[in-house]
Design an enzyme around this catalytic site. Structure first.
Site, PDB file in Angstrom:
ATOM      1  CE  LYS A   9       4.715  23.709  38.573  1.00  0.00           C
ATOM      2  NZ  LYS A   9       3.944  22.952  37.695  1.00  0.00           N
ATOM      3  CE1 TYR A  49       7.500  18.391  37.406  1.00  0.00           C
ATOM      4  CE2 TYR A  49       8.754  20.199  36.858  1.00  0.00           C
ATOM      5  CZ  TYR A  49       7.534  19.877  37.589  1.00  0.00           C
ATOM      6  OH  TYR A  49       6.812  20.820  38.229  1.00  0.00           O
ATOM      7  NE  ARG A  85      -1.335  16.523  43.834  1.00  0.00           N
ATOM      8  CZ  ARG A  85      -0.836  16.614  42.521  1.00  0.00           C
ATOM      9  NH1 ARG A  85       0.494  17.061  42.307  1.00  0.00           N
ATOM     10  NH2 ARG A  85      -1.317  16.396  41.447  1.00  0.00           N
ATOM     11  CG  ASN A 112       0.499  23.976  36.843  1.00  0.00           C
ATOM     12  OD1 ASN A 112       1.696  24.578  37.089  1.00  0.00           O
ATOM     13  ND2 ASN A 112       0.024  22.898  36.737  1.00  0.00           N
ATOM     14  CG  HIS A 115       5.940  20.482  42.173  1.00  0.00           C
ATOM     15  ND1 HIS A 115       5.619  19.390  41.397  1.00  0.00           N
ATOM     16  CD2 HIS A 115       6.249  19.683  43.046  1.00  0.00           C
ATOM     17  CE1 HIS A 115       5.888  18.103  41.858  1.00  0.00           C
ATOM     18  NE2 HIS A 115       6.435  18.292  43.040  1.00  0.00           N
ATOM     19  CD  GLU A 126       8.268  15.747  43.855  1.00  0.00           C
ATOM     20  OE1 GLU A 126       7.834  16.523  44.595  1.00  0.00           O
ATOM     21  OE2 GLU A 126       7.914  15.457  42.795  1.00  0.00           O
TER      22      GLU A 126
END
Ligand code: UDP
Ligand code: MG
Length: 140
Positions: A9, A49, A85, A112, A115, A126
């Site tokens: 990000k 998103y 993840r 954060n 992604h 995606e």
């Protein structure tokens, strides 16, 4: 082999963390199958998103995701979605397990650092949002 979409990000790109974050994924055995740096328009971030469009954080999230360049990647491994993840950690860096990317580099629940697709269905939406079939490298 499973594939997942990762985005480094704008907060992490700005802080020169591209190499460090990709290193963590590669070290964990994920293969980089596609890689690209780009800047999303706000509209493009909104499209990515769209699943969150009713959430209170949607507008701020899309502004953040379009504030500067990102690095998008397709990573491949057995169980790639779950692996990524786990390496990322919880959405909120304060709740992310020690040693995860978000615990190390996230600065707020919004900013954060990374992604990662959360399911095979998300990955199927995606990955083609960023990459055409010709841009995704098969195992060498
Ligand atoms: N987000 C936010 N506030 C929240 C929840 C999420 O700003 O309360 C942002 C954060 O950047 C997160 C993204 O929205 O990574 C997508 O949210 P999601 O619940 O899908 O979290 P993720 O799958 O990224 O862990
Ligand atoms: Mg998510």
């Amino acid at each position: 082999m499973e594939r997942t979409l990762v985005i480094i990000k704008p907060d992490a790109v700005k802080r020169n963390l591209i190499g460090e974050i990709l290193r963590r994924f590669e070290e964990a055995g994920l293969r980089v199958a596609a890689l690209r740096m780009l800047r999303l328009s706000k509209q493009q971030a909104q499209g990515f998103y769209v699943v969150h469009k009713e959430r209170p954080f949607y507008d701020s999230l899309c502004s953040f995701m379009s504030e500067g360049p990102v690095v998008a990647a397709v990573l491949e491994a057995q169980g790639a979605i779950e692996k990524v993840r786990a390496l990322m950690g919880a959405t909120d860096p304060e709740k992310a397990q020690a040693g995860t990317i978000r615990a190390a580099f996230g600065t707020s629940i919004e900013r954060n650092a990374v992604h990662g697709s959360d399911s095979p269905a998300s990955a199927a939406f995606e990955i083609p949002y960023f990459f055409s079939a010709l841009e995704i490298m098969e195992t060498p």
